[in-house]
Write a protein that holds these residues in place. Sequence first.
Motif, PDB file in Angstrom:
ATOM      1  N   ARG A  43      -2.512  -3.920  -3.642  1.00 25.60           N
ATOM      2  CA  ARG A  43      -1.582  -2.431  -3.918  1.00 25.60           C
ATOM      3  C   ARG A  43      -1.714  -1.746  -4.074  1.00 25.60           C
ATOM      4  O   ARG A  43      -3.226  -1.054  -3.552  1.00 25.60           O
ATOM      5  N   PRO A  44      -1.178  -0.783  -3.622  1.00 23.97           N
ATOM      6  CA  PRO A  44      -1.042   1.106  -2.978  1.00 23.97           C
ATOM      7  C   PRO A  44      -1.890   1.150  -4.307  1.00 23.97           C
ATOM      8  O   PRO A  44      -1.359   1.903  -5.160  1.00 23.97           O
ATOM      9  N   GLY A  45      -2.920   2.106  -3.892  1.00 24.34           N
ATOM     10  CA  GLY A  45      -3.787   3.134  -4.781  1.00 24.34           C
ATOM     11  C   GLY A  45      -5.199   2.266  -5.382  1.00 24.34           C
ATOM     12  O   GLY A  45      -5.553   2.402  -6.059  1.00 24.34           O
ATOM     13  N   ASP A  46      -4.562   0.728  -5.714  1.00 23.31           N
ATOM     14  CA  ASP A  46      -5.400  -0.001  -5.856  1.00 23.31           C
ATOM     15  C   ASP A  46      -5.776  -0.980  -5.384  1.00 23.31           C
ATOM     16  O   ASP A  46      -5.402  -2.301  -5.239  1.00 23.31           O
ATOM     17  N   PRO A  47      -6.325  -0.673  -4.125  1.00 23.67           N
ATOM     18  CA  PRO A  47      -6.486  -1.270  -2.598  1.00 23.67           C
ATOM     19  C   PRO A  47      -7.397  -2.751  -2.816  1.00 23.67           C
ATOM     20  O   PRO A  47      -8.455  -2.504  -3.805  1.00 23.67           O
ATOM     21  N   LEU A  48      -7.239  -3.550  -2.441  1.00 22.64           N
ATOM     22  CA  LEU A  48      -8.228  -4.937  -1.926  1.00 22.64           C
ATOM     23  C   LEU A  48      -9.119  -4.868  -0.962  1.00 22.64           C
ATOM     24  O   LEU A  48      -8.654  -3.807   0.130  1.00 22.64           O
ATOM     25  N   VAL A  49     -10.139  -4.904  -2.097  1.00 17.55           N
ATOM     26  CA  VAL A  49     -11.475  -4.547  -1.073  1.00 17.55           C
ATOM     27  C   VAL A  49     -12.152  -5.631  -0.305  1.00 17.55           C
ATOM     28  O   VAL A  49     -12.240  -6.529  -0.883  1.00 17.55           O
ATOM     29  N   LEU A  50     -12.589  -5.617   1.422  1.00 23.36           N
ATOM     30  CA  LEU A  50     -12.392  -6.317   1.574  1.00 23.36           C
ATOM     31  C   LEU A  50     -13.847  -6.569   2.376  1.00 23.36           C
ATOM     32  O   LEU A  50     -14.398  -6.230   3.899  1.00 23.36           O
ATOM     33  N   PRO A  51     -15.835  -6.763   1.918  1.00 21.76           N
ATOM     34  CA  PRO A  51     -16.090  -6.964   2.834  1.00 21.76           C
ATOM     35  C   PRO A  51     -16.484  -8.160   3.023  1.00 21.76           C
ATOM     36  O   PRO A  51     -16.773  -8.829   3.045  1.00 21.76           O
ATOM     37  N   ASN A  52     -15.846  -7.929   5.213  1.00 19.26           N
ATOM     38  CA  ASN A  52     -15.735  -8.712   5.916  1.00 19.26           C
ATOM     39  C   ASN A  52     -17.177 -10.145   6.365  1.00 19.26           C
ATOM     40  O   ASN A  52     -18.365  -9.001   5.989  1.00 19.26           O
ATOM     41  N   ALA A  53     -16.536 -11.065   5.556  1.00 24.02           N
ATOM     42  CA  ALA A  53     -18.070 -12.479   5.897  1.00 24.02           C
ATOM     43  C   ALA A  53     -17.592 -12.720   7.532  1.00 24.02           C
ATOM     44  O   ALA A  53     -16.410 -12.434   7.906  1.00 24.02           O
ATOM     45  N   TRP A  54     -18.917 -13.473   7.981  1.00 31.73           N
ATOM     46  CA  TRP A  54     -18.972 -13.691  10.023  1.00 31.73           C
ATOM     47  C   TRP A  54     -19.570 -15.273   9.486  1.00 31.73           C
ATOM     48  O   TRP A  54     -19.495 -15.930  10.466  1.00 31.73           O
ATOM     49  N   ASP A  55     -19.677 -15.853   7.672  1.00 36.12           N
ATOM     50  CA  ASP A  55     -20.442 -17.996   7.654  1.00 36.12           C
ATOM     51  C   ASP A  55     -20.300 -17.529   6.653  1.00 36.12           C
ATOM     52  O   ASP A  55     -19.219 -16.905   5.470  1.00 36.12           O
ATOM     53  N   ALA A  56     -20.228 -19.122   6.306  1.00 35.71           N
ATOM     54  CA  ALA A  56     -19.557 -19.714   5.124  1.00 35.71           C
ATOM     55  C   ALA A  56     -20.599 -18.693   4.027  1.00 35.71           C
ATOM     56  O   ALA A  56     -20.096 -18.639   2.574  1.00 35.71           O
ATOM     57  N   GLY A  57     -22.201 -18.800   3.992  1.00 32.24           N
ATOM     58  CA  GLY A  57     -23.120 -18.353   3.182  1.00 32.24           C
ATOM     59  C   GLY A  57     -22.766 -16.838   2.961  1.00 32.24           C
ATOM     60  O   GLY A  57     -22.703 -16.765   1.613  1.00 32.24           O
ATOM     61  N   SER A  58     -22.455 -16.307   3.576  1.00 36.50           N
ATOM     62  CA  SER A  58     -21.958 -14.326   3.554  1.00 36.50           C
ATOM     63  C   SER A  58     -20.828 -14.829   2.808  1.00 36.50           C
ATOM     64  O   SER A  58     -20.457 -14.059   1.127  1.00 36.50           O
ATOM     65  N   ALA A  59     -19.405 -15.896   2.732  1.00 41.05           N
ATOM     66  CA  ALA A  59     -18.445 -15.745   2.545  1.00 41.05           C
ATOM     67  C   ALA A  59     -18.729 -16.066   0.738  1.00 41.05           C
ATOM     68  O   ALA A  59     -17.959 -15.478  -0.146  1.00 41.05           O
ATOM     69  N   ARG A  60     -19.682 -17.317   0.870  1.00 37.04           N
ATOM     70  CA  ARG A  60     -19.687 -16.785  -1.160  1.00 37.04           C
ATOM     71  C   ARG A  60     -20.740 -16.436  -1.473  1.00 37.04           C
ATOM     72  O   ARG A  60     -20.074 -16.260  -2.293  1.00 37.04           O
ATOM     73  N   ARG A  61     -21.182 -14.992  -0.782  1.00 36.16           N
ATOM     74  CA  ARG A  61     -22.041 -14.363  -1.409  1.00 36.16           C
ATOM     75  C   ARG A  61     -20.693 -12.745  -2.118  1.00 36.16           C
ATOM     76  O   ARG A  61     -21.184 -12.280  -2.900  1.00 36.16           O
ATOM     77  N   VAL A  62     -19.756 -12.572  -0.860  1.00 36.02           N
ATOM     78  CA  VAL A  62     -18.951 -12.460  -1.342  1.00 36.02           C
ATOM     79  C   VAL A  62     -17.700 -12.747  -2.827  1.00 36.02           C
ATOM     80  O   VAL A  62     -17.636 -12.071  -3.644  1.00 36.02           O
ATOM     81  N   VAL A  63     -18.251 -14.089  -2.164  1.00 31.23           N
ATOM     82  CA  VAL A  63     -16.866 -14.619  -3.585  1.00 31.23           C
ATOM     83  C   VAL A  63     -17.926 -13.763  -5.221  1.00 31.23           C
ATOM     84  O   VAL A  63     -17.612 -14.043  -6.386  1.00 31.23           O
ATOM     85  N   GLU A  64     -18.943 -14.695  -5.231  1.00 28.89           N
ATOM     86  CA  GLU A  64     -19.871 -14.762  -6.067  1.00 28.89           C
ATOM     87  C   GLU A  64     -20.529 -12.970  -6.508  1.00 28.89           C
ATOM     88  O   GLU A  64     -20.607 -13.068  -8.038  1.00 28.89           O
ATOM     89  N   ALA A  65     -19.688 -11.798  -6.008  1.00 30.65           N
ATOM     90  CA  ALA A  65     -20.253 -10.245  -6.246  1.00 30.65           C
ATOM     91  C   ALA A  65     -19.123 -10.031  -6.954  1.00 30.65           C
ATOM     92  O   ALA A  65     -19.102  -9.277  -7.343  1.00 30.65           O
ATOM     93  N   GLY A  66     -17.712 -11.483  -7.230  1.00 30.60           N
ATOM     94  CA  GLY A  66     -16.773 -11.316  -7.874  1.00 30.60           C
ATOM     95  C   GLY A  66     -15.422 -10.463  -7.425  1.00 30.60           C
ATOM     96  O   GLY A  66     -14.221  -9.949  -7.522  1.00 30.60           O
ATOM     97  N   TYR A  67     -15.400 -10.562  -5.690  1.00 29.21           N
ATOM     98  CA  TYR A  67     -14.441 -10.325  -5.003  1.00 29.21           C
ATOM     99  C   TYR A  67     -13.053 -11.590  -4.641  1.00 29.21           C
ATOM    100  O   TYR A  67     -13.490 -12.644  -4.808  1.00 29.21           O
TER     101      TYR A  67
ATOM    102  N   ARG B 175     -13.037 -23.482   3.599  1.00 28.55           N
ATOM    103  CA  ARG B 175     -13.960 -24.543   2.847  1.00 28.55           C
ATOM    104  C   ARG B 175     -15.001 -24.057   2.366  1.00 28.55           C
ATOM    105  O   ARG B 175     -15.131 -24.564   1.038  1.00 28.55           O
ATOM    106  N   ALA B 176     -15.806 -22.633   2.531  1.00 33.79           N
ATOM    107  CA  ALA B 176     -16.846 -22.307   1.612  1.00 33.79           C
ATOM    108  C   ALA B 176     -16.339 -22.572   0.355  1.00 33.79           C
ATOM    109  O   ALA B 176     -16.878 -21.851  -0.978  1.00 33.79           O
ATOM    110  N   VAL B 177     -15.776 -21.081   0.072  1.00 33.57           N
ATOM    111  CA  VAL B 177     -14.340 -20.586  -0.906  1.00 33.57           C
ATOM    112  C   VAL B 177     -13.634 -20.806  -1.435  1.00 33.57           C
ATOM    113  O   VAL B 177     -12.547 -21.343  -0.824  1.00 33.57           O
ATOM    114  N   ALA B 178     -13.440 -20.775  -2.563  1.00 29.75           N
ATOM    115  CA  ALA B 178     -11.972 -20.839  -3.264  1.00 29.75           C
ATOM    116  C   ALA B 178     -11.370 -20.276  -3.475  1.00 29.75           C
ATOM    117  O   ALA B 178     -10.048 -19.945  -4.409  1.00 29.75           O
TER     118      ALA B 178
END
Length: 265
Positions: free
Chosen positions: A17-41, A77-80
């Motif tokens: 959404r222009p002006g309300d962007p999707l913010v992506l703190p890029n992950a590198w493995d399943a563990g970091s991906a889970r933490r991104v989701v747990e942080a609310g992204y 596989r690690a995130v929904a």
Amino acid sequence: MTDTLAGRAEALRALHRPGDPLVLPNAWDAGSARRVVEAGYPAVATSSSAVAESLGHADGEATPPGEMFAAVARVARAVAVPVTADLERGYGLRPVELVERLLDAGAVGLNLEDSDPRTGRLADAGAQADLLAEVRAAADAAGVPVVLNARIDVFLGSGGDPAARLTEAVRRATRYLAAGADCVYPILLADPAALSALVAAVPGAVNALARPGAPAVSALAALGVARVSFGGGLYAAARAHTDRLLRVVRAGGDPFVADQSAASG
């Protein structure tokens, strides 16, 4: 399975959404991906450089494709939530195979660069547009509206006339969007005036890179970008923090005390 992937692709696209962007703190493995989701992204993106280094390879398509797609699959596989993968310039795979392996991994979006990862040489804009069109056609044939993020590399490296580079970036962005890209990514473009001009000039979503020296996420949102990526930045910060703790251990100190002191400071 295709219906699930199609739904995730549509959900990912709707987050741009222009002006309300999707913010992506890029992950590198399943563990970091889970933490991104747990942080609310609401979505997860991989970083090719971070994944490559975590697997023991250099960036620049030095990672065997099988290893890269396996890493993407572990993340998915690690995130929904929807997952989008940084696939450099496609590892020399035919577009049909690239899309097939992306979907088999469970991801519904991908980045594609318009320079050679090994040499840094820009691809011909027409050839890149053809590649993007073939990827779009392959995704359509698979029944999944994959979110295609077309990276524009004209701002990599130093030198060159800034106005000419901006003109070329707009030209490429327009062609790539017409070829079927959903979003364009002028990586390293950080000047607010130039970024604002590009956003205004192109008929589609724009991705900006968050990094030291670039505008903050809130400022990027105000400029109208629709997506903000952190690339390998979080991985580099985690690596630097680990290096600091290892130096503490090497010096005979307590890394847990040092870690708590850093956090409280």
